[in-house]
Write a protein that holds these residues in place. Sequence first.
Motif, PDB file in Angstrom:
ATOM      1  N   PHE A 171     -28.251  12.577 -41.198  1.00  0.00           N
ATOM      2  CA  PHE A 171     -29.456  13.418 -41.183  1.00  0.00           C
ATOM      3  C   PHE A 171     -29.187  14.793 -41.810  1.00  0.00           C
ATOM      4  CE2 PHE A 171     -30.959  10.457 -37.757  1.00  0.00           C
ATOM      5  CZ  PHE A 171     -32.107  10.044 -38.428  1.00  0.00           C
ATOM      6  N   TRP A 172     -27.991  15.358 -41.596  1.00  0.00           N
ATOM      7  CA  TRP A 172     -27.660  16.639 -42.239  1.00  0.00           C
ATOM      8  C   TRP A 172     -27.661  16.484 -43.768  1.00  0.00           C
ATOM      9  CZ3 TRP A 172     -28.391  21.003 -40.106  1.00  0.00           C
ATOM     10  CH2 TRP A 172     -28.130  21.233 -38.762  1.00  0.00           C
ATOM     11  N   THR A 173     -27.136  15.343 -44.249  1.00  0.00           N
ATOM     12  CA  THR A 173     -27.151  15.083 -45.700  1.00  0.00           C
ATOM     13  C   THR A 173     -28.582  15.044 -46.216  1.00  0.00           C
ATOM     14  OG1 THR A 173     -25.161  13.731 -45.412  1.00  0.00           O
ATOM     15  CG2 THR A 173     -26.306  13.492 -47.497  1.00  0.00           C
ATOM     16  N   THR A 174     -29.456  14.388 -45.450  1.00  0.00           N
ATOM     17  CA  THR A 174     -30.874  14.288 -45.804  1.00  0.00           C
ATOM     18  C   THR A 174     -31.519  15.671 -45.907  1.00  0.00           C
ATOM     19  OG1 THR A 174     -31.007  12.151 -44.714  1.00  0.00           O
ATOM     20  CG2 THR A 174     -33.064  13.304 -45.027  1.00  0.00           C
ATOM     21  N   ALA A 175     -31.217  16.536 -44.931  1.00  0.00           N
ATOM     22  CA  ALA A 175     -31.770  17.897 -44.943  1.00  0.00           C
ATOM     23  C   ALA A 175     -31.288  18.649 -46.189  1.00  0.00           C
ATOM     24  CB  ALA A 175     -31.347  18.643 -43.678  1.00  0.00           C
TER      25      ALA A 175
END
Length: 462
Positions: A171-175
């Motif tokens: 999810f951090w990568t997505t952000a």
Amino acid sequence: MHDLHSERMSGSETRAAGGLALVFAFRMLGMFMILPVMATYGMDLAGATPALIGLAIGAYGLTQALLQIPFGVLSDRIGRRPVIYVGLLIFAAGAVLAANADSIWGVIAGRVLQGAGAISAAVMALLSDLTREQHRTKAMAMIGMSIGLSFAVAMVAGPLLTRAFGLSGLFWTTAGMALLGLLIVAGFVPRAAGHLQHRESGVAKQALLPTLRHPDLLRLNLGIFVLHAILMASFIALPLALVGQAGLPKEEHWWVYLTALLVGFFGMVPFIIYAEKRRQMKRVLLGAVAVLLGCELFFWQFGSSLQTLLLGTVVFFTAFNLLEASLPSLISKVAPAGGKGTAMGVYSTSQFLGAALGGILGGWLFQHYGLSGVFLGCAALALLWLAFAVTMREPPYVTSLRLPLSAAALADAGLAERLQAVPGVADAMVVADEAVIYIKVDTQQLDRTSLERLIEPAPATC
């Protein structure tokens, strides 16, 4: 009258198409990377049940479907860029919320917020503002390819990233990718001189009711709804089958998806060429839906070893890729002149609603009836689609043109009717406030000279 394919895309058009295709790809990557991993890694979250895992997978589709058309309309009012910036920030905020969640409900809330960043229509409208008429189809195709490519990358990158950094790392990568998309729009994509009113790339209120009543468009909307419902539900069952039935550790799933997507991509190409060249799109569509139905029954009956699951997944993705590529093309052919933008808006909304239903239904079926319940539920959906698709007409093999009109031509009340009498012209619609005429033509039958004679008063600008 100008040749519609004469010159190359300018540098600024290439930058616009390339930059916006990247923005689309980054956003879609963020949406899709969770698919192959949520069912296996998500069960470690507090409060997780299969039904709630399904809700987490499909939740983004609900807000995306609700806000997709309103965000497009808002971008006509306040400008494309503000809507895109806000949408990407909302999407990034949803990813951060999910990254910090320690319960399944936190992830669901994050996915709902991600879906609220519904910028597809605004991005397409900005692309129309930044490209000339003769290159718009090419630019739209670049975005279409970026979505397909991002799906393929997500199937492989999702399991690899989650293996290395866990679900929160994913999810951090997505952000991060959403913020990178924002920087691309701000720094790389050229500025538009103004809004282009364009019924082929945005939703026109007047065209909404006819679109919702059009029988063949309704069949195609049902098709994309079912296709994405089956995709989401299958991605609850397949990862669990690979672990439970085939004994493949969840860290190793990436190579199954990579194999299936590569073979599936090259496997669909001959069918697409056959459908377009031989004008057999209905036959190919029906065949692909039947194969999808067969795959779900095959998974249900034989999906107990790694070999059978791999074979089924390869065939599944061949049919899925073929349908995913064919349906937008069919929408373009079937939509009335000047109605393509509205038809695509309704189509996208149907797609996201299907994704939401598929995730929720797949999770619920697995919780109550196990893997067999999911595969049989997907087979029932495919059968429903097949029953409706059989009754569709062979689509018209037409291309859309948007040609400028002079004041004299605009004042000619009978122009559209006379144009429809020209051999090869399937439909025509004059839009006075854009000073253009939208025409659908069969290029194999078109009498180009008669067409040019009727629209000669138009200034040859694009």
